[in-house]
Enzyme design. Structure first.
Site, PDB file in Angstrom:
ATOM      1  N   CYS A  51       0.177   3.858   2.812  1.00  0.00           N
ATOM      2  CA  CYS A  51       0.749   3.312   4.153  1.00  0.00           C
ATOM      3  C   CYS A  51       2.295   3.101   4.452  1.00  0.00           C
ATOM      4  O   CYS A  51       2.342   4.424   5.559  1.00  0.00           O
ATOM      5  CB  CYS A  51       0.380   1.371   4.052  1.00  0.00           C
ATOM      6  SG  CYS A  51      -1.018   1.333   4.574  1.00  0.00           S
ATOM      7  N   CYS A  60       0.580  -1.345  -0.170  1.00  0.00           N
ATOM      8  CA  CYS A  60       0.211   0.536  -0.278  1.00  0.00           C
ATOM      9  C   CYS A  60       1.303   0.678   0.140  1.00  0.00           C
ATOM     10  O   CYS A  60       1.585   1.520   0.790  1.00  0.00           O
ATOM     11  CB  CYS A  60      -0.803   0.025   1.396  1.00  0.00           C
ATOM     12  SG  CYS A  60      -1.341   1.744   1.690  1.00  0.00           S
TER      13      CYS A  60
END
Length: 146
Positions: free
Chosen positions: A76, A73
């Site tokens: 993230c 991600c």
């Protein structure tokens, strides 16, 4: 970042230094308990290893910011330095849950997208956010419950 935020961050750093110095002087380096019986917040994110470990972390700390993330991600990865900063500079414990390794736990936390941030206070979820957040926003959120 405002001067007020910088001053608050410096105050927290100094407080953590004093607490560590006191523990070192008293010979209780391995003791992680505060006077109130709650574990002191670690200066690095806690990697959650499963449901039991998650429950232990939530019960051992007054305020816990949980970051549900995935290695693949992009947001993230952008959020990771912020998470590390929060662990080092706030009174909250910061925990990370890899949603790929702990799918059932992520489901229980309501992580339908990543990153999902869940703030726990006194063992109860009190705030939930999806998406990367800036450090100042998360610091203010933590301070509301710390």
């Amino acid at each position: 970042m405002s001067d007020t935020g910088d001053g608050e961050r410096q105050r927290i750093r100094e407080q953590k230094k004093r607490e560590l110095r006191e523990r070192l002087e008293n010979g209780s380096v391995s003791d992680t308990s505060d006077v109130g019986g709650q574990a002191s917040s670690p200066d690095e994110p806690i990697d959650i290893e499963g449901s039991d470990h998650f429950d232990e972390v939530i019960n051992d700390h007054d305020v816990v910011l949980v970051d549900c993330y995935a290695d693949w991600c992009g947001p993230c990865q952008i959020l990771e330095p912020t998470i590390e900063t929060l662990a080092a500079e706030t009174d909250a414990a910061v925990a990370t849950v890899d949603v790929d390794r702990h799918q059932r736990l992520a489901q229980q936390l309501g992580a339908r997208g990543v990153p999902t941030l869940v703030l726990y206070a006194d063992g109860e979820p009190v705030e939930r956010m999806v998406g990367a957040q800036d450090c100042a926003t998360l610091e203010r959120l933590v301070e509301q419950y710390a």
